[in-house]
Motif scaffolding. Structure first.
Motif, short mmCIF file in Angstrom:
data_model
loop_
_atom_site.label_atom_id
_atom_site.label_comp_id
_atom_site.label_asym_id
_atom_site.label_seq_id
_atom_site.Cartn_x
_atom_site.Cartn_y
_atom_site.Cartn_z
N TYR A 172 107.13 43.60 18.99
CA TYR A 172 107.91 44.83 19.15
C TYR A 172 109.31 44.65 18.57
N GLY A 210 105.75 53.30 20.61
CA GLY A 210 104.41 53.80 20.87
C GLY A 210 104.34 55.32 20.82
N PHE A 223 99.26 51.76 26.36
CA PHE A 223 100.42 51.16 25.72
C PHE A 223 101.64 52.03 25.99
N1 PFF Z 1 105.56 51.94 26.23
C1 PFF Z 1 106.23 51.34 25.11
C2 PFF Z 1 106.02 52.23 23.88
O1 PFF Z 1 105.32 53.23 23.97
O2 PFF Z 1 106.55 51.92 22.84
C3 PFF Z 1 105.76 49.95 24.82
C4 PFF Z 1 105.67 49.06 26.02
C5 PFF Z 1 106.79 48.83 26.81
C6 PFF Z 1 104.47 48.47 26.36
C7 PFF Z 1 106.70 48.04 27.95
C8 PFF Z 1 104.35 47.65 27.46
C9 PFF Z 1 105.49 47.45 28.24
F1 PFF Z 1 105.40 46.68 29.29
#
Ligand code: PFF
Length: 446
Positions: free
Chosen positions: A106, A24, A223
């Motif tokens: 993911y 992200g 996110f």
């Molecule tokens: N925050 C992570 C990213 O930016 O790639 C993605 C993510 C991890 C979203 C864990 C939700 C989560 F629970």
């Protein structure tokens, strides 16, 4: 039952920023910047991250540490009303489902990163053909690399909170920062980089009136901080009561947002360097190429143009992506695994392999129905599900939970919390500001 705990403040911050900093930040944020008006998007993102996402993050961390349980158990603990207990349970379950689906897509993307990190190596030793297989979109490659990535994730989660999550986050996060800084240092010396820097840093404020820009920025912030799915709640539940939770949460937000910003310093200039080398970065209508084209076409062809050093730069770049993905995927897997351990009394190893395999199965379904499902699943989980569930977490923390209980949780490790600025602002934020804004953006997105 021994729930496990992060062993130090540093350990917690590495684990929580590991969860937050992922694809992200390094992929999502810069590509959104590229396709949403450059610096104006950066500005909107920074404002929304600190003013809306940080309070929502704190709601999850505080509730988690108070309840010392997963979201399905924790939210019902905030109230005596049977109806609200049921509601809290349902929100927790919706979070579990969302998190499983997020991990399923993911892992596919992370698998690509893995494959792209290996490809230059194979080329270097003369195995061109195999290198092409790694970078060509194919079902078999996707199945294999998704599985490899999921196995790595499962193995870390089998290790538990401090010997698995914390230990690996402490190793991987500093490595990631180092690779990122080295790459930026190199990229900024190349021709064209400064033009990219300008697009990234000099905002056209008139673009801020565009509400779809704001919706995208809010979705990105949620996110990026891993909100709405009980991930930060479970990490909060492993935090020691001696820590100043307000400060630690602020660090996590700062580092996450900071690293997204820093990743932009790499990707946006890289695009313009690529253009300088004759790689196409705009489509026929003059719009920037985005998302997968940017990372998987523009950047690799830039690395190719660079000659020998490009092999190493390319490898470093995709290694960076793989590490960032791994520290996030472990946090995603920990959410359902902790639930199964706590609620179904399964041991950690069994729970990790069971849930991990089920989610890999979900990834396979996405791989076999890629065109129909992949984009759809990303949109539903990140644009709608996460902000909406984040809204419920705020409502439970702000309206359902008794204020004095929240305060006494915050006061652990921060005796004078009630006189601090956080306590003056946060309760109002989770009660009114966050819900209203999230709802407004949500309806707009619909
Ligand atoms: N925050 C992570 C990213 O930016 O790639 C993605 C993510 C991890 C979203 C864990 C939700 C989560 F629970």
């Amino acid at each position: 039952m021994n729930r496990g705990q992060f062993s130090s403040k540093f350990g917690f911050i590495m684990a929580a920023t590991g969860a937050a900093v992922g694809l992200g930040n390094i992929w999502g944020f810069p590509t959104q910047v590229a396709s949403n008006g450059g610096a104006a998007f950066v500005f909107a993102y920074l404002v929304l991250a600190f003013f809306l996402a940080y309070p929502a993050l704190m709601a999850e961390l505080i509730v988690g540490r108070y309840a010392r349980a997963n979201a399905v158990k924790a939210l019902p603990m905030l109230t005596d009303s049977p109806a609200l207990k049921l509601g809290g349970k349902l929100v927790g379950i919706a979070g579990l489902i969302t998190v499983a689906v997020i991990l399923s897509f993911y892992a596919i993307v992370a698998g690509w990163m893995f494959a792209y990190a290996l490809a230059p190596l194979l080329k270097l030793v003369g195995l061109e053909q195999y290198a092409h297989w790694l970078t060509d979109f194919g079902v078999v490659r996707n199945l294999i690399f998704t599985s490899l990535f999921m196995i790595a994730t499962i193995l870390i989660i089998c290790g538990g909170v401090s010997a698995g999550i914390e230990r690996w986050s402490k190793r991987l996060m500093p490595t990631l920062v180092l690779i990122l800084l080295l790459l930026i240092g190199y990229m900024l010396t190349l021709p064209g980089a400064m033009e990219g820097l300008k697009v990234y840093l000099v905002p056209d404020f008139s673009l801020l009136l565009d509400s779809s820009l704001l919706v995208s920025a809010l979705g990105q912030a949620f996110f990026s901080l891993s909100l709405g799915v009980g991930c930060m709640l479970i990490y909060g539940s492993y935090m020691s009561s001696d820590e100043n939770i307000v400060r630690v949460g602020a660090w996590v937000t700062l580092i996450d947002v900071g690293l997204a910003f820093v990743a932009g310093l790499l990707i946006i200039p890289a695009m313009y360097v690529a253009q300088h080398y004759g790689v196409e970065i705009f489509d026929k209508s003059g719009v920037l190429l985005k998302e997968d084209t940017l990372i998987f076409t523009v950047l690799p062809s830039l690395f190719e143009q660079m000659g020998e050093i490009g092999v190493f730069v390319g490898m470093a770049f995709f290694l960076l992506m793989s590490l960032a993905a791994l520290t996030s995927s472990i946090s995603l897997l920990e959410v359902p695994v902790s639930y199964v351990i706590e609620s179904e009394k399964l041991d950690r190893n069994k729970a990790s392999w069971l849930i991990g395999s089920a989610i890999t199965g979900l990834s396979f379904i996405l791989i076999f129905n890629f065109d129909q499902l992949f984009g759809l699943v990303i949109a539903i989980t990140t644009r709608y599900s996460q902000p909406l569930l984040g809204l419920f977490f705020c409502l439970y923390a702000g309206w359902v939970w008794q204020r004095n209980k929240a305060l006494s949780e915050i006061k652990k490790g921060n005796e004078h919390a009630e006189y601090g600025i956080f306590w003056k602002i946060w309760p109002v934020y989770v009660r009114f500001v966050c819900p209203v804004f999230i709802l407004a953006m949500f309806f707009h997105a619909l």
